[in-house]
Design an enzyme around this catalytic site. Structure first.
Site, PDB file in Angstrom:
ATOM      1  N   CYS A  83       0.599  -1.299   0.047  1.00 50.46           N
ATOM      2  CA  CYS A  83      -0.073   0.001   0.132  1.00 50.46           C
ATOM      3  C   CYS A  83       1.009   1.249   0.115  1.00 50.46           C
ATOM      4  O   CYS A  83       1.773   1.425   0.825  1.00 50.46           O
ATOM      5  CB  CYS A  83      -0.951   0.066   1.114  1.00 50.46           C
ATOM      6  SG  CYS A  83      -1.807   1.350   1.428  1.00 50.46           S
ATOM      7  N   CYS A  89      -0.634   5.935   6.989  1.00 48.06           N
ATOM      8  CA  CYS A  89      -1.969   5.315   7.701  1.00 48.06           C
ATOM      9  C   CYS A  89      -1.630   4.598   8.857  1.00 48.06           C
ATOM     10  O   CYS A  89      -0.680   3.809   8.994  1.00 48.06           O
ATOM     11  CB  CYS A  89      -2.681   4.506   6.409  1.00 48.06           C
ATOM     12  SG  CYS A  89      -4.126   3.940   7.017  1.00 48.06           S
ATOM     13  N   CYS A 189      -7.701   1.850  -0.643  1.00 49.84           N
ATOM     14  CA  CYS A 189      -7.566   0.762   0.652  1.00 49.84           C
ATOM     15  C   CYS A 189      -7.480  -0.546   0.093  1.00 49.84           C
ATOM     16  O   CYS A 189      -8.441  -0.995  -0.458  1.00 49.84           O
ATOM     17  CB  CYS A 189      -8.295   1.219   1.573  1.00 49.84           C
ATOM     18  SG  CYS A 189      -8.156   0.570   2.962  1.00 49.84           S
ATOM     19  N   GLU A 367     -26.629  -9.545  26.618  1.00 43.07           N
ATOM     20  CA  GLU A 367     -25.687  -8.628  26.103  1.00 43.07           C
ATOM     21  C   GLU A 367     -26.227  -7.042  26.690  1.00 43.07           C
ATOM     22  O   GLU A 367     -27.231  -6.730  26.959  1.00 43.07           O
ATOM     23  CB  GLU A 367     -26.139  -8.344  24.407  1.00 43.07           C
ATOM     24  CG  GLU A 367     -25.660  -7.041  23.679  1.00 43.07           C
ATOM     25  CD  GLU A 367     -24.201  -6.772  23.806  1.00 43.07           C
ATOM     26  OE1 GLU A 367     -23.497  -5.730  23.646  1.00 43.07           O
ATOM     27  OE2 GLU A 367     -23.479  -7.949  23.801  1.00 43.07           O
ATOM     28  N   ASP A 416     -17.608 -14.147  24.801  1.00 47.96           N
ATOM     29  CA  ASP A 416     -16.843 -13.398  23.808  1.00 47.96           C
ATOM     30  C   ASP A 416     -16.803 -12.125  24.038  1.00 47.96           C
ATOM     31  O   ASP A 416     -17.678 -11.028  23.525  1.00 47.96           O
ATOM     32  CB  ASP A 416     -17.610 -13.612  22.228  1.00 47.96           C
ATOM     33  CG  ASP A 416     -16.795 -13.184  21.214  1.00 47.96           C
ATOM     34  OD1 ASP A 416     -15.549 -12.406  21.382  1.00 47.96           O
ATOM     35  OD2 ASP A 416     -17.234 -12.808  19.958  1.00 47.96           O
ATOM     36  N   CYS A 443     -10.623 -11.184  21.828  1.00 46.88           N
ATOM     37  CA  CYS A 443      -9.872 -10.521  20.775  1.00 46.88           C
ATOM     38  C   CYS A 443      -8.815  -9.682  21.506  1.00 46.88           C
ATOM     39  O   CYS A 443      -7.960  -9.103  21.199  1.00 46.88           O
ATOM     40  CB  CYS A 443     -10.586  -9.561  20.389  1.00 46.88           C
ATOM     41  SG  CYS A 443     -11.544  -8.277  21.483  1.00 46.88           S
TER      42      CYS A 443
END
Length: 486
Positions: A83, A89, A189, A367, A416, A443
């Site tokens: 890129c 970026c 992108c 949630e 999660d 994550c």
């Protein structure tokens, strides 16, 4: 008055970069301790094995921080960035490192976090699951439209500053790292498939041609704020434009331009946000044309295809193909027989809950965000799934003995959580509920390891599977299955 010191910064010359550390930084080990090397905006980028000159930017008791100013010797793990915006970026910071080597670093990050932070017994950690493809894999991008264009050093050096009128101060693109008020105009992108690039460039061109102002993040003036593009297979495109004032003439012009220029847009929306920040979860979304949603499809096996309605404010995994692999791992490790009550914590729009529902007796999804719970209920209805219950509220307040009495104690829990991990109160409630099995999708393996250290009171880690959801970044997803000790 005491004068400020203008002592020259400390520099180190021709030192070798040893390895990758947390958050994508690199490590240099010296006799005086560890140095964490960051990749600054406009810098050369650093890779393990490089020989570089460093400038120390910060000194702590246990370590120092630095940036690389020059690369003397390129590492053998390097590759040419694909890129043109690399180095300025803030995205895809690892594209100068070969992909198979990226995977090695991510795998080692999982090992390091689980062993050093969790301090628990572990099985052999499976090889990381690579992503395919490694470009154009995202289904959502959000671009900032701002009066605050980032200019390169060569542009500034040539005296072509925005104030001179030779460079338009407006830009549509991404924020430069560390600068809330500066936006890098993106020409191409590699994160999102067509027609994402064409739509972004067309919006920028329309604004330039018509004189449409863009939002100034410092003084809070201007009109055009953000451009959000979502795509879904097959051939679905959602565009949401956020503006700062209720100016129907400007809005009609821009919406008509998008509608006529891109007939493939299946959902065209706008948001009028008069606040001083660009967050829009609390704002109304108005559908201009098409449907107010797009639909993601996911093969659930046994001839069933799940359909998930995704609105402008819905959460959905941005790498849909790799999310499918992630969910299959979670479902397989849940080892459902059809008789289990499953809790899906941090369920979002119910994707995992609905993915496992046909193999469970009942699934309870919990949630915090009420709008996501509403989406989950709609998705259950769309797919004809009736053995799910979705509850909105703070996990710390909801998971009580009364909740377990009302909904039944779970045999299996799938969790999660966001990057912050689970609150300790939630982790303690899981120990109290004592399901037979917990599948923990994360994550952020650092907070996952912390939580596993608490759950170690009752559970053993049976399997670990890292998953690469975001190629060319330091981020890694990880799935752990816990089994209750006898």
């Amino acid at each position: 008055m005491r004068r400020k010191s203008h002592k020259a910064p400390e520099r180190l010359y021709a030192v070798r970069v040893d390895a990758v550390a947390a958050e994508g930084k690199c490590i240099v080990r010296t006799e005086d301790g560890v140095i964490f090397v960051d990749n600054p905006t406009g810098g050369p980028g650093v890779a393990p094995g490089d020989v570089v000159d460093l400038r120390i930017t910060n000194k702590k008791k246990q370590y120092r921080e630095a940036v690389a100013e020059h690369v003397h010797e390129r590492s053998t793990v390097r590759t040419d960035p694909f890129c043109e915006h690399f180095g300025t970026c803030g995205g895809c910071k690892w594209q100068h490192i070969q992909y198979d080597v990226q995977l090695q670093f991510k795998h080692q990050q999982v090992v390091d976090h689980l062993t050093r932070i969790g301090k628990i017994a572990l099985p052999a950690i499976r090889p990381i699951l690579a992503a395919t493809p490694t470009q154009y894999y995202r289904n959502k991008l959000e671009f900032t439209c701002a009066e605050g264009r980032w200019m390169t050093s060569s542009e500034i050096g040539a005296g072509r500053e925005a104030g001179a009128g030779l460079i338009d101060p407006r830009a549509v693109g991404f924020h430069v790292p560390g600068r809330f008020d500066k936006v890098l105009p993106i020409r191409h992108c590699y994160l999102q498939p067509d027609p994402s690039n064409d739509i972004r460039l067309s919006v920028a061109d329309y604004a330039f041609r018509t004189g449409m102002s863009m939002y100034n993040l410092k003084v809070h003036t201007g009109y055009l704020r953000t451009l959000i593009i979502r795509t879904a297979f097959p051939d679905q495109v959602m565009v949401t434009v956020q503006v700062a004032q209720d100016d129907q003439e400007q809005l009609t012009g821009l919406m008509t331009h998008l509608q006529t220029s891109f007939p493939q847009i299946t959902s065209l929306n706008y948001i009028i946000n008069t606040k001083k920040n660009d967050s829009y979860q609390d704002q109304d979304v108005i559908n201009w044309s098409g449907k107010p949603y797009i639909e993601e499809q996911m093969d659930a096996g046994d001839g069933h295809t799940l359909v998930f309605r995704v609105g402008p404010k819905s959460f959905y995994q941005t790498n849909a193909q790799q999310a499918h692999n992630l969910y299959k791992i979670a479902r397989d490790w849940a080892a459902l027989t059809g008789n289990e009550r499953v809790y899906d914590l941090y369920t979002g729009t119910g994707t995992i809950a609905l993915f496992v529902a046909r193999q469970a007796q009942h699934v309870v999804g919990v949630e915090y965000v009420e709008a996501s719970v509403a989406d989950a209920r709609v998705n259950a209805q769309v797919n004809g799934i009736t053995n799910t219950t979705f509850v909105a509220g703070d996990m710390r307040d909801i998971l009580t003995d009364g909740f377990f009495d009302q909904h039944g104690r779970p045999e299996v829990v799938i969790t999660d959580p966001p990057r912050a991990g689970m609150d300790e109160a939630v982790t303690r409630q899981l120990l109290k509920a004592s399901p037979e099995r917990i599948v923990y999708v994360s994550c952020n393996t650092a907070t996952q390891a912390r939580d596993l250290g608490i759950l170690d009171e009752l559970y053993s880690v049976a399997d670990v599977q890292p998953v690469d959801m975001f190629p060319h970044t330091h981020h890694v997803e990880n799935v752990v299955v816990l089994k209750k000790r006898l």
